[in-house]
Design a protein around this motif. Structure first.
Motif, PDB file in Angstrom:
ATOM      1  N   ARG A  45      -4.941 -12.006 -15.138  1.00  0.00           N
ATOM      2  CA  ARG A  45      -5.396 -12.330 -14.383  1.00  0.00           C
ATOM      3  C   ARG A  45      -6.069 -13.873 -14.348  1.00  0.00           C
ATOM      4  NH1 ARG A  45     -10.835  -9.162 -13.861  1.00  0.00           N
ATOM      5  NH2 ARG A  45      -9.904  -7.934 -15.515  1.00  0.00           N
ATOM      6  N   ALA A  58      -3.684 -17.738 -10.230  1.00  0.00           N
ATOM      7  CA  ALA A  58      -4.016 -16.523  -9.313  1.00  0.00           C
ATOM      8  C   ALA A  58      -5.225 -16.159  -9.414  1.00  0.00           C
ATOM      9  CB  ALA A  58      -3.196 -15.357 -10.154  1.00  0.00           C
ATOM     10  N   GLY A  59      -5.842 -16.441 -10.382  1.00  0.00           N
ATOM     11  CA  GLY A  59      -7.290 -16.306 -10.556  1.00  0.00           C
ATOM     12  C   GLY A  59      -8.125 -17.216 -10.399  1.00  0.00           C
ATOM     13  N   ILE A  62     -12.296 -22.147 -11.169  1.00  0.00           N
ATOM     14  CA  ILE A  62     -13.766 -22.818 -12.457  1.00  0.00           C
ATOM     15  C   ILE A  62     -13.835 -22.862 -13.580  1.00  0.00           C
ATOM     16  CG2 ILE A  62     -15.834 -23.223 -11.976  1.00  0.00           C
ATOM     17  CD1 ILE A  62     -15.326 -22.139  -8.842  1.00  0.00           C
ATOM     18  N   LYS A 252       5.295  -1.481 -20.322  1.00  0.00           N
ATOM     19  CA  LYS A 252       3.647  -1.220 -20.131  1.00  0.00           C
ATOM     20  C   LYS A 252       3.648   0.046 -20.374  1.00  0.00           C
ATOM     21  CE  LYS A 252       1.686   0.756 -15.641  1.00  0.00           C
ATOM     22  NZ  LYS A 252       1.930   0.634 -14.651  1.00  0.00           N
ATOM     23  N   TYR A 287      -9.508   1.285 -15.885  1.00  0.00           N
ATOM     24  CA  TYR A 287      -7.665   1.956 -15.983  1.00  0.00           C
ATOM     25  C   TYR A 287      -7.341   2.276 -17.257  1.00  0.00           C
ATOM     26  CZ  TYR A 287      -3.380   1.388 -16.251  1.00  0.00           C
ATOM     27  OH  TYR A 287      -1.592   1.533 -16.484  1.00  0.00           O
ATOM     28  N   LEU A 377     -10.069 -17.281  -1.213  1.00  0.00           N
ATOM     29  CA  LEU A 377     -10.919 -16.289  -2.017  1.00  0.00           C
ATOM     30  C   LEU A 377     -11.591 -15.844  -0.720  1.00  0.00           C
ATOM     31  CD1 LEU A 377     -11.985 -15.654  -5.376  1.00  0.00           C
ATOM     32  CD2 LEU A 377     -12.784 -14.537  -3.629  1.00  0.00           C
ATOM     33  N   TYR A 439      -2.410  -5.527 -11.687  1.00  0.00           N
ATOM     34  CA  TYR A 439      -3.379  -5.804 -13.160  1.00  0.00           C
ATOM     35  C   TYR A 439      -4.026  -4.879 -13.694  1.00  0.00           C
ATOM     36  CZ  TYR A 439      -2.447 -10.618 -11.800  1.00  0.00           C
ATOM     37  OH  TYR A 439      -1.239 -12.336 -11.370  1.00  0.00           O
ATOM     38  N   VAL A 487     -15.298 -13.546 -21.610  1.00  0.00           N
ATOM     39  CA  VAL A 487     -14.366 -13.107 -22.330  1.00  0.00           C
ATOM     40  C   VAL A 487     -13.907 -13.539 -23.917  1.00  0.00           C
ATOM     41  CG1 VAL A 487     -12.263 -12.145 -22.455  1.00  0.00           C
ATOM     42  CG2 VAL A 487     -13.155 -11.637 -20.041  1.00  0.00           C
TER      43      VAL A 487
HETATM   44  C1  FAD Z   1      -9.154 -13.903  -8.270  1.00  0.00           C
HETATM   45  C2  FAD Z   1     -10.310 -14.117  -9.083  1.00  0.00           C
HETATM   46  C3  FAD Z   1     -10.724 -15.444  -9.150  1.00  0.00           C
HETATM   47  C4  FAD Z   1     -11.364 -15.688 -10.273  1.00  0.00           C
HETATM   48  N1  FAD Z   1     -12.471 -16.652 -10.703  1.00  0.00           N
HETATM   49  C5  FAD Z   1     -12.864 -17.241 -11.907  1.00  0.00           C
HETATM   50  C6  FAD Z   1     -13.375 -18.620 -12.504  1.00  0.00           C
HETATM   51  O1  FAD Z   1     -13.097 -19.452 -11.760  1.00  0.00           O
HETATM   52  N2  FAD Z   1     -13.477 -18.701 -13.811  1.00  0.00           N
HETATM   53  C7  FAD Z   1     -14.103 -17.784 -14.480  1.00  0.00           C
HETATM   54  O2  FAD Z   1     -14.698 -17.975 -15.725  1.00  0.00           O
HETATM   55  N3  FAD Z   1     -13.607 -16.820 -14.737  1.00  0.00           N
HETATM   56  C8  FAD Z   1     -12.633 -16.454 -13.225  1.00  0.00           C
HETATM   57  N4  FAD Z   1     -12.115 -14.845 -13.101  1.00  0.00           N
HETATM   58  C9  FAD Z   1     -12.361 -13.898 -13.734  1.00  0.00           C
HETATM   59  C10 FAD Z   1     -11.384 -13.741 -15.160  1.00  0.00           C
HETATM   60  O3  FAD Z   1      -9.600 -14.536 -14.536  1.00  0.00           O
HETATM   61  C11 FAD Z   1     -11.575 -12.369 -15.903  1.00  0.00           C
HETATM   62  O4  FAD Z   1     -12.728 -12.348 -16.701  1.00  0.00           O
HETATM   63  C12 FAD Z   1     -10.511 -12.780 -17.454  1.00  0.00           C
HETATM   64  O5  FAD Z   1      -9.444 -13.498 -16.835  1.00  0.00           O
HETATM   65  C13 FAD Z   1      -9.942 -11.358 -17.348  1.00  0.00           C
HETATM   66  O6  FAD Z   1      -9.694 -12.066 -18.480  1.00  0.00           O
HETATM   67  P1  FAD Z   1      -9.373 -10.180 -19.938  1.00  0.00           P
HETATM   68  O7  FAD Z   1      -8.382 -10.803 -20.135  1.00  0.00           O
HETATM   69  O8  FAD Z   1     -10.076  -8.950 -19.974  1.00  0.00           O
HETATM   70  O9  FAD Z   1      -8.529  -9.397 -18.172  1.00  0.00           O
HETATM   71  P2  FAD Z   1      -6.665  -9.373 -17.730  1.00  0.00           P
HETATM   72  O10 FAD Z   1      -6.254 -10.726 -17.255  1.00  0.00           O
HETATM   73  O11 FAD Z   1      -7.066  -8.850 -16.709  1.00  0.00           O
HETATM   74  O12 FAD Z   1      -5.490  -9.143 -18.763  1.00  0.00           O
HETATM   75  C14 FAD Z   1      -5.233  -7.376 -18.898  1.00  0.00           C
HETATM   76  C15 FAD Z   1      -3.780  -7.901 -19.028  1.00  0.00           C
HETATM   77  O13 FAD Z   1      -3.274  -6.278 -19.877  1.00  0.00           O
HETATM   78  C16 FAD Z   1      -2.441  -5.786 -18.583  1.00  0.00           C
HETATM   79  N5  FAD Z   1      -1.882  -4.427 -18.597  1.00  0.00           N
HETATM   80  C17 FAD Z   1      -2.309  -3.666 -17.906  1.00  0.00           C
HETATM   81  N6  FAD Z   1      -2.463  -2.111 -17.767  1.00  0.00           N
HETATM   82  C18 FAD Z   1      -0.880  -2.219 -18.736  1.00  0.00           C
HETATM   83  C19 FAD Z   1      -0.035  -1.210 -19.723  1.00  0.00           C
HETATM   84  N7  FAD Z   1      -0.782   0.022 -19.246  1.00  0.00           N
HETATM   85  N8  FAD Z   1       0.510  -2.152 -20.554  1.00  0.00           N
HETATM   86  C20 FAD Z   1       0.404  -3.276 -20.451  1.00  0.00           C
HETATM   87  N9  FAD Z   1      -0.109  -4.646 -20.075  1.00  0.00           N
HETATM   88  C21 FAD Z   1      -0.737  -3.545 -19.668  1.00  0.00           C
HETATM   89  C22 FAD Z   1      -2.729  -6.309 -17.338  1.00  0.00           C
HETATM   90  O14 FAD Z   1      -1.552  -6.457 -16.713  1.00  0.00           O
HETATM   91  C23 FAD Z   1      -3.289  -8.342 -17.861  1.00  0.00           C
HETATM   92  O15 FAD Z   1      -2.221  -9.380 -17.907  1.00  0.00           O
HETATM   93  C24 FAD Z   1     -12.041 -14.850 -11.832  1.00  0.00           C
HETATM   94  C25 FAD Z   1     -10.945 -13.481 -11.384  1.00  0.00           C
HETATM   95  C26 FAD Z   1      -9.917 -13.176 -10.563  1.00  0.00           C
HETATM   96  C27 FAD Z   1      -8.992 -12.160 -10.129  1.00  0.00           C
END
Ligand code: FAD
Length: 508
Positions: A45, A58-59, A62, A252, A287, A377, A439, A487
């Motif tokens: 994200r 994309a996400g 801030i 994947k 998931y 958004l 995602y 995170v």
């Molecule tokens: C629109 C939006 C706006 C946001 N705004 C903010 C903000 O302004 N400030 C802020 O601090 N946070 C914000 N957030 C929240 C923040 O983006 C997330 O909390 C954080 O990026 C999540 O990170 P993650 O590592 O947990 O997960 P993810 O970023 O979801 O990473 C998980 C990864 O696992 C991969 N994956 C999934 N399944 C598989 C599989 N089977 N095999 C291999 N790979 C796989 C995915 O492709 C992905 O790359 C926002 C989120 C969104 C969506």
């Protein structure tokens, strides 16, 4: 003769910020680390893209609590300033409450904020510092008790800091109650509670302690990164790779392979098997349990997990300069009841709240000369809303085209932008179905698991499966929660737990 120590092999599923931050630290602790990412680009994200001269996150847009990223680099013996610049955004944002209304500017300068509030409600303005002081108690309690520590052992629950923090979190009502105790003007109530949407929930449904989000924004400020926040993930991936992490994209994972109650590796959709001594899933936790593990293998699967809302996104390359700042929010006058429709009735709001990010206001290189990159958004129900069909066409129109028009009309009406189709050089739309597909977010829940009381602190799914000793989780849907700094705490906590539980993983 002393046996040479063989580094334990850690496989991390997903190159989101959680996976990358875990990988960079684990390799430094002596593990042999491979990251498998299904998408072609890293960051999850927190990724970005460029098209026709426009660059978008994309996400996340801030950055709060930037010190947490500084600390991440320090953990690796590096200085963040050598890799990334952070730029404060002041005013933090402009909040509009109706068409053509004078906006309320949110500021990280307390005196300025008080005077901005006074123009809306002098009596509410007087309560601002008392409100911040109470929010600070939530922040301090959560930081020491939950955010920066694992809370899974009985002894963790019995720590005095945890007991007192939990009493505060459990007994203070909702975030909305917290705001309403200090402010009467409905616009100010909305302006200090919409931050619950940053974690995908209504302020009525989550504990008062989440007031800490607005508190950090109001006292530490909101920050940006030249080129977009997604550069954080790119830099982190570089640092991890230079440290020895093997990051593979376009890989994947199909399933986490278990032998009895032990993980032995992961199977990929390309037919290959990658063996592992331990697996950390950064794929979103609901998931991971629904698709990567055998059904009902864990008590977590028997719980009813409550997802956050989703988001309807428009990324627009606009051919002219727009008269707006970097962060603009349009909040409906019936703010709290419109959230009821979204979260409880699972209906598409007719008068939705909208967030606009215009990164080229801060960094002109993110758009062609005389143009602006505009990110829109709109919080919408997740895919549990069976009545909303984002794909099917009815009478020549899809839900997407109808909702897009409603959103554009509202932006034009409220901000007087006069944005015409002919002004749009580039457009990409992302719906809840896309969040799910791209995602792996169950029900397209953009912000992962909702931070309700039942899914907060030690009630949130923890970072190791309760039964499988070498299966760990990192990311927004596990403890402590969603958002970049949180995170990063999740990554720090899981690394600590892995090191504690795998002392022989550290060679030498
Ligand atoms: C629109 C939006 C706006 C946001 N705004 C903010 C903000 O302004 N400030 C802020 O601090 N946070 C914000 N957030 C929240 C923040 O983006 C997330 O909390 C954080 O990026 C999540 O990170 P993650 O590592 O947990 O997960 P993810 O970023 O979801 O990473 C998980 C990864 O696992 C991969 N994956 C999934 N399944 C598989 C599989 N089977 N095999 C291999 N790979 C796989 C995915 O492709 C992905 O790359 C926002 C989120 C969104 C969506």
């Amino acid at each position: 003769m002393v046996e040479p120590t063989v580094a334990k092999k850690a496989v991390i599923i997903g190159a989101g910020i959680g996976g990358l931050a875990t990988a960079a630290q684990l390799v430094q602790k002596g593990f042999d680390v491979t990251v498998l990412e299904k998408n072609a680009r890293i960051g999850g994200r927190l990724s970005g893209f460029s098209a026709e001269g426009y660059t978008f996150d994309a996400g996340p847009t801030i950055l709060l609590m930037p010190g947490v990223l500084d600390e991440f680099f320090l953990r690796l013996g590096k200085r963040r300033q050598d890799y990334l610049d952070f730029v404060p955004v002041e005013p933090v944002s402009r909040i509009h409450f109706g068409p053509g209304d004078a906006p309320l500017e949110l500021s990280a300068d307390v005196a300025k904020m008080k005077s901005n509030l006074a123009a809306f409600s002098p009596s509410d303005s007087k309560n601002y510092e008392r409100y911040l002081a109470k929010s600070k108690t939530y922040y301090d309690a959560a930081l020491s008790a939950f955010l920066q520590a694992n809370v899974h052992r009985v002894t963790d629950f019995l720590r005095p800091s945890v007991i007192s923090a939990f009493a505060q979190i459990g007994l203070s009502g909702s975030y909305w109650d917290h705001v309403c105790r200090y402010f009467e003007d409905p616009r100010i109530r909305a302006a200090f509670s919409f931050q619950s949407i940053y974690v995908g929930a209504s302020p009525r449904d989550i504990p008062a302690a989440y007031g800490l989000i607005q508190y950090v924004e109001a006292t530490q400020g909101a920050w940006s990164v030249p080129g977009g926040l997604h550069r954080i993930a790119s830099v982190m991936a570089d640092v991890a790779q230079k440290g020895g992490v093997n990051i593979q994209t376009g890989k994947k994972v199909k399933q986490i392979r278990l032998e009895k109650n032990k993980v032995i590796g992961v199977d990929l959709f390309d037919g290959s098997f990658v063996p592992a001594d331990l697996v950390v899933s950064n794929a979103d936790l609901p998931y991971s349990y629904a698709h990567l593990l055998p059904q009902k293998s864990s008590p977590v699967q028997q719980r009813k997990l409550e997802p956050s809302c989703s988001a309807f996104m428009m990324y627009l390359g606009v051919k002219r300069k727009l008269p707006i700042g970097p962060h603009t929010f349009l909040l409906p006058s019936d703010f709290i009841s419109s959230l009821e429709a979204l979260f409880h009735d699972k209906r598409l709001p007719l008068n939705p709240g909208i967030y606009l990010n215009c990164p080229s206001k801060l960094f002109p290189e993110m758009a062609p000369k005389n143009g602006d990159a505009l990110y829109v958004l709109v919080p919408v129900p997740n895919l549990q809303a069976a009545s909303i069909d984002w794909k099917t066409q009815k009478k020549g129109q899809t839900q997407v085209s109808l909702f897009r028009q409603l959103v554009l009309d509202k932006i034009n009406d409220w901000l007087h932008l006069d944005l015409k189709e002919s002004d749009i050089a580039f457009e990409r739309i992302v719906t809840p179905a896309d969040w799910q597909d791209q995602y792996s977010l169950e029900w397209g829940s953009t912000f992962g698991l909702s931070p309700t009381l039942q899914q907060s602190a030690f009630f949130r799914p923890q970072n190791r499966d309760p039964r499988v000793k070498n299966l760990y989780f990192v990311g927004g849907s596990t403890h402590p929660g969603s958002g970049i700094p949180i995170v990063l705490f999740s990554a720090n906590n899981v690394v600590q737990r892995i090191v504690d539980e795998n002392p022989s993983g550290i060679p030498g």
